[in-house]
Design an enzyme around this catalytic site. Structure first.
Site, PDB file in Angstrom:
ATOM      1  CD  GLU A   9       7.390   0.973 -85.697  1.00  0.00           C
ATOM      2  OE1 GLU A   9       8.489   1.309 -85.248  1.00  0.00           O
ATOM      3  OE2 GLU A   9       6.845  -0.104 -85.421  1.00  0.00           O
ATOM      4  CG  ASP A  82       7.229  -2.649 -84.713  1.00  0.00           C
ATOM      5  OD1 ASP A  82       6.190  -2.981 -85.306  1.00  0.00           O
ATOM      6  OD2 ASP A  82       8.345  -2.604 -85.256  1.00  0.00           O
ATOM      7  CG  ASP A  84       9.932  -2.577 -79.825  1.00  0.00           C
ATOM      8  OD1 ASP A  84       9.379  -1.489 -80.132  1.00  0.00           O
ATOM      9  OD2 ASP A  84      10.721  -3.155 -80.591  1.00  0.00           O
ATOM     10  CD  GLU A  86      14.071   2.630 -80.705  1.00  0.00           C
ATOM     11  OE1 GLU A  86      14.352   3.817 -80.963  1.00  0.00           O
ATOM     12  OE2 GLU A  86      14.613   1.994 -79.801  1.00  0.00           O
ATOM     13  CE1 TYR A 299       8.325  -5.865 -83.746  1.00  0.00           C
ATOM     14  CE2 TYR A 299       8.926  -6.036 -81.431  1.00  0.00           C
ATOM     15  CZ  TYR A 299       9.004  -5.382 -82.637  1.00  0.00           C
ATOM     16  OH  TYR A 299       9.752  -4.234 -82.757  1.00  0.00           O
ATOM     17  NE  ARG A 301      14.276  -5.134 -84.103  1.00  0.00           N
ATOM     18  CZ  ARG A 301      13.633  -4.743 -85.198  1.00  0.00           C
ATOM     19  NH1 ARG A 301      12.328  -4.528 -85.137  1.00  0.00           N
ATOM     20  NH2 ARG A 301      14.270  -4.551 -86.327  1.00  0.00           N
ATOM     21  CG  HIS A 345       7.534  -8.495 -76.904  1.00  0.00           C
ATOM     22  ND1 HIS A 345       7.326  -8.007 -78.158  1.00  0.00           N
ATOM     23  CD2 HIS A 345       7.955  -7.461 -76.159  1.00  0.00           C
ATOM     24  CE1 HIS A 345       7.623  -6.718 -78.167  1.00  0.00           C
ATOM     25  NE2 HIS A 345       8.001  -6.372 -76.963  1.00  0.00           N
TER      26      HIS A 345
END
Length: 692
Positions: A9, A82, A84, A86, A299, A301, A345
């Site tokens: 990203e 990433d 997750d 998103e 990470y 989040r 995560h």
């Protein structure tokens, strides 16, 4: 030419990861989403199973074309966005745009940007997780249906530039409900009786507890005087001594929410700033020497407190070497069983505990170092032994009246040697050491002091309290807390007063409309259930289209009714009672994004504006007719005065508050003290506990 193309990203990640992977790999950045819903229209076909109309984001065409060209030349393309929802959606949209089979092993995820983690992740590529993609798509469609249906109504009926959303509307409700609680709060009187005692020249304190049968609540002075009459002389007998050893366990490593809360308490960081700096630490910092650029934290989040076995082992060895084996926890709780994809995560932790904050102080900015130290300290402490406190409770009796004293002493510091968790009210755990006491001892009282108190209203929300409340209610997710807090401020729905949220007039207007016409959007239980449904989509337990359809059928009726029933709210310009010094036309009060301001009525020919004195909702205690307003001195210092000046000359540097002193009915003010803000009476000795 490189054999493999990797798409991440951010450019910062791309540079670091390319160095780890070597010459056969070319790493490029998509710079976030390249495909999304259009901004100019709803982009959801409600007649065709809520099919989203995705387009290339404006300005992202050249990036997408560059990725397509590179993909054609590569033997294989890996999508490493990433880890997750998103990130999974970004990978899915890139796969579709680049004609990559989503069922192939094209997706690579890593929780930290270190050489070992990245190389290991490329040994285990996987297909794109469709459940994760569906969960992200469902949230995006749901938020678009809410925002693009309600916001235009607010634009037409109230004011341009307004918006409504699922999570932000609930956050506003919490803030406004709390404000109403404070406005309608009625203080209740209660009393304490404090005894000061002495044994062998060692002084200690004990509070009246009750009689020999039960605890007694003291609610008035008469009750207190009757108890004081019962007490005979100054000699008390020790009737009970209870000694216990108490363990205090460390807090787990950070989740997104707990990091935002603790950074607000300890570093005074806003949620948005915390996430921005955490992103920098995650994506990589050039630490020089042989390591170059490396990700310093995992990470950021996440809602999991799970820690990898390798990270635990490294931390345990570090604690053993640095502090001794007695500081290593023997009972570190096992990682919770993975129940959904999000738990893939870990908690937020340093990528290596051996990179101590002191070693990095020359390569990190001040704020980066402060946040890294917070994360490092919390993680190390989470793997340490509990603190052990010796506690003692003593009961003293005189004529049937029981006084109780509690003491504690730190026996073994354990994790507290490294880190102590902050609190919202900034209270500190103090050690109270009692003298050696035994049942039957006769103790002299030095002084018996009755004290009157009044209950206090609940505090307004700070950012930390609001994030904590949203998380506990199951509203929003790690990625939404900071944007939610940010958007309600940017829309002008709330303002910060002493770092606490206060709703604006505009916020109250929008909230009242939402309450009347869209009650389900601000219903806490409804919104929490919707979050749970989105999690079920992610787990593959339910169909996303069905969830959206169940919501939209009823919501559509509310939208139609609101559009017909809401009358245009005219926020009329009020005469300001003075003329424009530039053109002579009357000045008027207007409602802007951040509250009221003064402007020339001859706009747009004359664009003169002025800030106005801000009413704070308190009647002047001197003239009893004017309102207290906030003003600024020539040196920009805020003070408070009567709006009837110069007829009334009341002035105060301390902010007056609307409720009267419960003791003498005089004016209460908020005074800045060392520990925060303290409410004090301007006439008597009444004061409340300071709050931050």
């Amino acid at each position: 030419m490189a054999d493999y193309l990797v798409i991440v990203e951010s450019p910062a990640k791309a540079k670091t990861i390319e160095r780890y992977l070597g010459k056969k790999y070319k790493v490029k950045a998509s710079i976030g989403h390249v495909i999304d819903l259009p901004k100019s229209q709803m982009g959801i076909d409600t007649e065709d199973n809520y099919k989203p109309k995705y387009i290339t984001i404006r300005g992202k065409g050249p990036i997408l074309q560059e990725l397509k060209t590179a993909a054609k030349k590569a033997k294989k393309v890996y999508l490493a966005a990433d880890p997750d929802r998103e990130g999974e959606a970004i990978a899915y949209h890139l796969a579709k745009a680049l004609n990559i089979d989503t069922e192939s092993d094209c997706r690579v995820v890593f929780n930290e940007i270190t050489k070992d983690a990245v190389l290991e992740s490329f040994k285990h590529p996987r297909p794109i997780n469709k459940h994760l993609v569906d969960a992200q798509q469902a949230r995006r469609v749901l938020d678009r249906l809410v925002g693009y249906n309600i916001s235009p109504i607010l634009w037409r009926k109230v004011k341009k530039g307004l918006s409504a959303g699922r999570v932000q509307s609930v956050a506003m409700r919490l803030i406004i409900d709390r404000e109403n609680e404070i406005k309608h709060f009625v203080p209740e009187e209660y009393w304490t009786i404090e005894g000061k005692f002495e044994k062998n020249k060692k002084k200690f304190e004990a509070l009246y507890y009750g009689d020999e049968k039960e605890k007694v609540k003291l609610t008035n002075q008469q009750q207190v005087e009757e108890i004081l009459k019962k007490i005979e002389g100054s000699e008390f007998e020790v009737v009970n001594v209870t000694k216990k050893e108490r363990k205090r366990n460390p807090a787990p490593a950070f989740t997104t929410s707990s990091l935002q809360q603790e950074a607000a308490r300890k570093l005074n960081f806003r949620a948005k700033k915390t996430m921005m700096i955490a992103q920098q630490l995650y994506e990589g910092i050039d630490i020089g020497k042989d390591e170059g650029t490396i990700g310093l934290i995992t990470y950021m989040r996440t809602d999991s407190t799970r820690i990898s076995d390798a990270a635990k082992a490294e931390a345990i060895q570090y604690i053993h070497d640095k502090y001794g084996k007695e500081y290593v926890s023997e009972e570190i709780p096992k990682a919770k069983k993975q129940t959904n994809a999000q738990d893939a995560h870990e908690a937020i932790r340093p990528t290596s505990v051996l990179r101590t904050p002191d070693q990095l102080k020359d390569v990190l900015t001040r704020d980066q170092l402060r946040l890294y130290r917070l994360i490092w300290d919390r993680f190390v402490a989470s793997q340490m032994a509990p603190a052990i406190l010796d506690t003692v409770s003593v009961e003293l009796k005189n004529s049937g009246c029981i006084f109780r004293a509690n003491g504690s002493q730190l026996k073994f510091s354990g994790f507290m040697k490294v880190y102590i968790e902050g609190t919202d009210d900034q209270t500190e755990e103090t050690t109270k050491i009692l003298p050696e006491l035994h049942v039957g001892d006769k103790i002299k009282s030095v002084e018996i002091i009755p004290k009157q108190h009044f209950t206090q209203p609940p505090p307004r929300y700070t950012e930390a309290r609001l994030v904590k409340e949203l998380e506990e209610l199951g509203i929003g997710r790690p990625s939404t807390y900071a944007p939610t807090v940010d958007v309600i401020q940017r829309r002008g729905y709330v303002q910060l007063d002493n770092k606490r949220f206060v709703p604006t007039e505009l916020g109250e207007i929008v909230h009242s409309l939402m309450m009347e016409f869209f009650p389900e959007i601000i219903d806490i239980e409804f919104t929490a259930k919707m979050e749970a449904d989105l999690d079920k989509i992610e787990e593959g337990k339910t169909d996303w289209i069905q969830i959206i359809d169940n919501f939209y059928k009823e919501f559509e009726k509310h939208v139609k009714h609101a559009d017909e029933a809401i009358e245009k709210i005219e926020i009329k310009d009020e005469p300001a009672g003075e003329d424009c010094e530039k053109c002579g036309a009357p000045m008027v009060f207007k409602l802007g994004r951040y509250g009221k301001f003064m402007a020339c009525s001859n706009f747009p020919e004359c664009r003169n504006t002025k800030t106005i004195t801000k009413p704070i909702g308190v009647t002047c205690p001197k003239c009893k007719t004017g309102e207290i307003v906030e003003r600024k001195s020539k040196t920009k210092r805020i003070f408070y005065g009567c709006e009837n000046y110069p007829e009334c000359d009341f002035v105060s540097w301390d902010k007056p508050i609307s409720r009267p002193c419960p003791k003498c009915s005089s004016l209460l003010v908020e005074k800045k003290v060392k520990k925060g803000i303290q409410v004090q009476c301007t006439n008597c000795d009444y004061e409340e506990q300071p709050t931050q």
